[in-house]
Design an enzyme around this catalytic site. Sequence first.
Site, PDB file in Angstrom:
ATOM      1  N   GLU A   1      -5.927  -2.225  13.872  1.00 17.11           N
ATOM      2  CA  GLU A   1      -6.379  -1.326  12.814  1.00 17.11           C
ATOM      3  C   GLU A   1      -7.723  -0.758  13.192  1.00 17.11           C
ATOM      4  O   GLU A   1      -8.608  -1.488  13.638  1.00 17.11           O
ATOM      5  CB  GLU A   1      -6.537  -2.043  11.457  1.00 17.11           C
ATOM      6  CG  GLU A   1      -5.255  -2.289  10.731  1.00 17.11           C
ATOM      7  CD  GLU A   1      -5.454  -2.929   9.353  1.00 17.11           C
ATOM      8  OE1 GLU A   1      -6.486  -2.674   8.698  1.00 17.11           O
ATOM      9  OE2 GLU A   1      -4.555  -3.687   8.950  1.00 17.11           O
TER      10      GLU A   1
ATOM     11  N   TRP B   1      -5.368   3.407  11.820  1.00 21.50           N
ATOM     12  CA  TRP B   1      -5.130   3.065  10.410  1.00 21.50           C
ATOM     13  C   TRP B   1      -5.645   4.211   9.570  1.00 21.50           C
ATOM     14  O   TRP B   1      -6.815   4.517   9.662  1.00 21.50           O
ATOM     15  CB  TRP B   1      -5.852   1.759  10.037  1.00 21.50           C
ATOM     16  CG  TRP B   1      -5.450   1.315   8.664  1.00 21.50           C
ATOM     17  CD1 TRP B   1      -6.066   1.656   7.484  1.00 21.50           C
ATOM     18  CD2 TRP B   1      -4.325   0.495   8.319  1.00 21.50           C
ATOM     19  NE1 TRP B   1      -5.396   1.078   6.441  1.00 21.50           N
ATOM     20  CE2 TRP B   1      -4.332   0.368   6.917  1.00 21.50           C
ATOM     21  CE3 TRP B   1      -3.314  -0.130   9.054  1.00 21.50           C
ATOM     22  CZ2 TRP B   1      -3.354  -0.370   6.234  1.00 21.50           C
ATOM     23  CZ3 TRP B   1      -2.371  -0.857   8.375  1.00 21.50           C
ATOM     24  CH2 TRP B   1      -2.396  -0.976   6.980  1.00 21.50           C
TER      25      TRP B   1
ATOM     26  N   HIS C   1       0.881  -9.154   4.653  1.00 20.59           N
ATOM     27  CA  HIS C   1      -0.312  -8.331   4.474  1.00 20.59           C
ATOM     28  C   HIS C   1      -0.680  -8.379   2.980  1.00 20.59           C
ATOM     29  O   HIS C   1      -0.545  -7.404   2.258  1.00 20.59           O
ATOM     30  CB  HIS C   1      -0.070  -6.892   4.961  1.00 20.59           C
ATOM     31  CG  HIS C   1      -1.327  -6.093   5.211  1.00 20.59           C
ATOM     32  ND1 HIS C   1      -1.571  -5.440   6.397  1.00 20.59           N
ATOM     33  CD2 HIS C   1      -2.388  -5.844   4.422  1.00 20.59           C
ATOM     34  CE1 HIS C   1      -2.739  -4.813   6.317  1.00 20.59           C
ATOM     35  NE2 HIS C   1      -3.257  -5.046   5.116  1.00 20.59           N
TER      36      HIS C   1
ATOM     37  N   GLU D   1      -5.230 -10.318   8.751  1.00 23.66           N
ATOM     38  CA  GLU D   1      -6.566 -10.568   8.205  1.00 23.66           C
ATOM     39  C   GLU D   1      -6.651 -11.738   7.239  1.00 23.66           C
ATOM     40  O   GLU D   1      -7.020 -11.569   6.070  1.00 23.66           O
ATOM     41  CB  GLU D   1      -7.098  -9.290   7.543  1.00 23.66           C
ATOM     42  CG  GLU D   1      -7.055  -8.070   8.451  1.00 23.66           C
ATOM     43  CD  GLU D   1      -7.803  -6.871   7.873  1.00 23.66           C
ATOM     44  OE1 GLU D   1      -8.070  -6.870   6.661  1.00 23.66           O
ATOM     45  OE2 GLU D   1      -8.124  -5.972   8.642  1.00 23.66           O
TER      46      GLU D   1
ATOM     47  N   TYR E   1     -13.473  -2.036  11.927  1.00 25.48           N
ATOM     48  CA  TYR E   1     -13.934  -0.853  11.194  1.00 25.48           C
ATOM     49  C   TYR E   1     -15.421  -0.594  11.380  1.00 25.48           C
ATOM     50  O   TYR E   1     -15.852   0.540  11.458  1.00 25.48           O
ATOM     51  CB  TYR E   1     -13.629  -0.999   9.694  1.00 25.48           C
ATOM     52  CG  TYR E   1     -12.143  -0.916   9.402  1.00 25.48           C
ATOM     53  CD1 TYR E   1     -11.543   0.311   9.170  1.00 25.48           C
ATOM     54  CD2 TYR E   1     -11.345  -2.047   9.408  1.00 25.48           C
ATOM     55  CE1 TYR E   1     -10.178   0.411   8.921  1.00 25.48           C
ATOM     56  CE2 TYR E   1      -9.980  -1.966   9.172  1.00 25.48           C
ATOM     57  CZ  TYR E   1      -9.399  -0.736   8.930  1.00 25.48           C
ATOM     58  OH  TYR E   1      -8.049  -0.637   8.708  1.00 25.48           O
TER      59      TYR E   1
ATOM     60  N   GLN F   1       0.802  -1.220   0.000  1.00 26.42           N
ATOM     61  CA  GLN F   1       0.000   0.000   0.000  1.00 26.42           C
ATOM     62  C   GLN F   1       0.840   1.278   0.000  1.00 26.42           C
ATOM     63  O   GLN F   1       0.342   2.334  -0.365  1.00 26.42           O
ATOM     64  CB  GLN F   1      -0.945   0.012   1.205  1.00 26.42           C
ATOM     65  CG  GLN F   1      -2.020  -1.062   1.120  1.00 26.42           C
ATOM     66  CD  GLN F   1      -3.014  -0.952   2.269  1.00 26.42           C
ATOM     67  OE1 GLN F   1      -2.846  -1.593   3.303  1.00 26.42           O
ATOM     68  NE2 GLN F   1      -4.052  -0.158   2.103  1.00 26.42           N
TER      69      GLN F   1
ATOM     70  N   GLU G   1      -5.416   1.885  -1.617  1.00 23.22           N
ATOM     71  CA  GLU G   1      -6.455   1.205  -0.832  1.00 23.22           C
ATOM     72  C   GLU G   1      -7.010  -0.005  -1.576  1.00 23.22           C
ATOM     73  O   GLU G   1      -8.220  -0.157  -1.765  1.00 23.22           O
ATOM     74  CB  GLU G   1      -7.558   2.179  -0.444  1.00 23.22           C
ATOM     75  CG  GLU G   1      -7.181   3.075   0.729  1.00 23.22           C
ATOM     76  CD  GLU G   1      -6.755   2.289   1.976  1.00 23.22           C
ATOM     77  OE1 GLU G   1      -7.188   1.140   2.151  1.00 23.22           O
ATOM     78  OE2 GLU G   1      -5.958   2.846   2.755  1.00 23.22           O
ATOM     79  N   TRP G   2      -6.113  -0.879  -1.975  1.00 27.38           N
ATOM     80  CA  TRP G   2      -6.511  -2.143  -2.607  1.00 27.38           C
ATOM     81  C   TRP G   2      -7.520  -1.901  -3.723  1.00 27.38           C
ATOM     82  O   TRP G   2      -7.278  -1.036  -4.567  1.00 27.38           O
ATOM     83  CB  TRP G   2      -7.033  -3.109  -1.529  1.00 27.38           C
ATOM     84  CG  TRP G   2      -6.087  -3.275  -0.370  1.00 27.38           C
ATOM     85  CD1 TRP G   2      -6.285  -2.866   0.915  1.00 27.38           C
ATOM     86  CD2 TRP G   2      -4.754  -3.873  -0.382  1.00 27.38           C
ATOM     87  NE1 TRP G   2      -5.179  -3.179   1.694  1.00 27.38           N
ATOM     88  CE2 TRP G   2      -4.238  -3.798   0.915  1.00 27.38           C
ATOM     89  CE3 TRP G   2      -3.976  -4.483  -1.378  1.00 27.38           C
ATOM     90  CZ2 TRP G   2      -2.978  -4.291   1.266  1.00 27.38           C
ATOM     91  CZ3 TRP G   2      -2.713  -4.977  -1.029  1.00 27.38           C
ATOM     92  CH2 TRP G   2      -2.242  -4.878   0.271  1.00 27.38           C
TER      93      TRP G   2
HETATM   94  C1  GBH Z   1      -8.452  -3.166   5.947  1.00 23.26           C
HETATM   95  O1  GBH Z   1      -9.260  -4.307   5.934  1.00 23.26           O
HETATM   96  C2  GBH Z   1      -7.095  -3.562   5.439  1.00 23.26           C
HETATM   97  O2  GBH Z   1      -6.428  -4.373   6.388  1.00 23.26           O
HETATM   98  C3  GBH Z   1      -6.223  -2.367   5.148  1.00 23.26           C
HETATM   99  O3  GBH Z   1      -5.057  -2.774   4.485  1.00 23.26           O
HETATM  100  C4  GBH Z   1      -6.992  -1.354   4.333  1.00 23.26           C
HETATM  101  O4  GBH Z   1      -6.197  -0.208   4.121  1.00 23.26           O
HETATM  102  C5  GBH Z   1      -8.289  -1.003   5.021  1.00 23.26           C
HETATM  103  O5  GBH Z   1      -9.041  -2.172   5.172  1.00 23.26           O
HETATM  104  C6  GBH Z   1      -9.128   0.023   4.260  1.00 23.26           C
HETATM  105  O6  GBH Z   1      -9.304  -0.326   2.912  1.00 23.26           O
HETATM  106  O7  GBH Z   1     -18.541  -4.839   3.170  1.00 23.26           O
HETATM  107  O8  GBH Z   1     -18.182  -5.235   0.818  1.00 23.26           O
HETATM  108  O9  GBH Z   1     -17.433  -3.146   1.808  1.00 23.26           O
HETATM  109  C7  GBH Z   1     -10.492  -4.197   6.513  1.00 23.26           C
HETATM  110  C8  GBH Z   1     -11.225  -5.506   6.376  1.00 23.26           C
HETATM  111  C9  GBH Z   1     -11.997  -5.173   4.133  1.00 23.26           C
HETATM  112  C10 GBH Z   1     -13.173  -6.555   5.645  1.00 23.26           C
HETATM  113  C11 GBH Z   1     -13.250  -4.907   3.352  1.00 23.26           C
HETATM  114  C12 GBH Z   1     -14.453  -6.306   4.935  1.00 23.26           C
HETATM  115  C13 GBH Z   1     -15.541  -5.280   3.292  1.00 23.26           C
HETATM  116  C14 GBH Z   1     -16.181  -5.381   2.127  1.00 23.26           C
HETATM  117  N1  GBH Z   1     -12.370  -5.373   5.533  1.00 23.26           N
HETATM  118  N2  GBH Z   1     -14.261  -5.902   3.566  1.00 23.26           N
HETATM  119  S1  GBH Z   1     -17.717  -4.582   1.991  1.00 23.26           S
END
Ligand code: GBH
Length: 462
Positions: free
Chosen positions: A366, A413, A126, A171, A302, A25, A420-421
């Site tokens: 995070e 975080w 990661h 994760e 989150y 990232q 952001e992926w």
């Molecule tokens: C984090 O993952 C990552 O660890 C981090 O690298 C990244 O920067 C951060 O997210 C923000 O992007 O409900 O369809 O929207 C958080 C884990 C990733 C798990 C997204 C749930 C949700 C998909 N989450 N996922 S949705």
Amino acid sequence: MTGEDELIGSLPPDFRWGVGSSAYQIEGAVSEDGRTPSIWDTWAQSPWSVDNGDTGEIACDHYHRMPADIALLKELGVDTYRFSVSWPRVQPRGRGGVNPAGIAFYDRLVDELLNNGIDPWLTLYHWDLPQHLEDAGGWPARDTAVRFADYAMLVFERLGDRVRHWTTLSEPWCTAMHGYVHGVMAPGRRDAKAGMAAAHHLLLGHGLAVRRMRELAKPGTKFGITLNLSTADPETPSEADREAARFEDGLGTRFYLDALVHGRYPEDVLETLARQGIRLPSEPWDPAIIAAPLDFLGVDYYFGTRYSGVEENGNAVEHFGLPAFRKVPFGVPSTVLGWEILPHKLTELLVRIGRDYPGLPLYVTENGAAFADVPDETGFVRDDDRAAYLSAHIAATAAARQAGADVRGYFAWSFLDSFEWAYGYAKRLGLVRVDRETQARTIKQSGLAYRDVVHRVRGSRR
Ligand code: GBH
């Protein structure tokens, strides 16, 4: 004082404060010094994978700006920095010897942190698997677990003298589910059987790595794992809704923690998988390896979720061979990712993990938010929304402590606005703004507010 301030003020002076990042990232420099492509380089280059066609090719150019970035960490006043190592940088073929130029970067990073009085917390994985290993089958292949333990040892042999906190995986649910089942993250496969095999092999790789590293570790070295966890409420008390919530909690939380802590997968999850024709490729001795003793658990939080028993399969959303239930919004404000802001669910989560898996020190590894940052002409962002999000969640962490959860630290975080992926660069979560054109860094209002919180908690007991 507000209730929030009071809660935050109840945190002990030795509470650990950090910020986090991950290699792909922020680093950029994807083909320098012998690094080979990871699955994210490949995935980001394929059509429709990442918003706006963004890739991590340059990212925050952290690979070239590392010392200046560490100076920024120091300005933020944190005592700890959580970062990850890029596997294809350190071991370009995913097997064999170490790449000296690759490991040298992390060697310098660790020294730079220590010279600035910042404790390095290292994560081995990661999400950036060497593409070479994906070509050989990726995480659904058992050999990848063995490869991971070898890679862990390469890094540990070089940095184990200075790094005290080692995290194997970040994760694993995301790798298994988003990567191999939903196909929304690298490597973008859509196969539930492969995804559940991946989940098992991730845990196996974790266990193998912890065992081997611990044999060589200096006293006081700690080993842990980071999970993305959430609460899963039923929408109503109906049997169907409770079943749905129980299944999602099983697949997202108990699957990992029961295996890691108790050395067994939850029966109800195994039964559901069996009904879908999925059997985990677990050898009889695997559970004992996975349950290698842990020194800490990283909790990434989150948002909270709730579910209705109405299955989504066969409707608009495909779930590639696993049951999936309808997520029901709480109807509260959300971040620009659509993630609902529910700080009290973090309290609930931490208390529950502390109760169900006692004896495991917890760290919030995070927590953070994407908002529509608007910089002024100097690049400064007055992100009161993000500052409020962080403060509410720090207070929620303190509330969990008061309710008996053994939470020992909090990591915001993220450090920088990053790649952001699947969302690319459009979504920003940093405490520090990064100008996409010039790479200029500017600490945001939230970063200053975070610094003040850290300062206040440490100072109030001095
Ligand atoms: C984090 O993952 C990552 O660890 C981090 O690298 C990244 O920067 C951060 O997210 C923000 O992007 O409900 O369809 O929207 C958080 C884990 C990733 C798990 C997204 C749930 C949700 C998909 N989450 N996922 S949705």
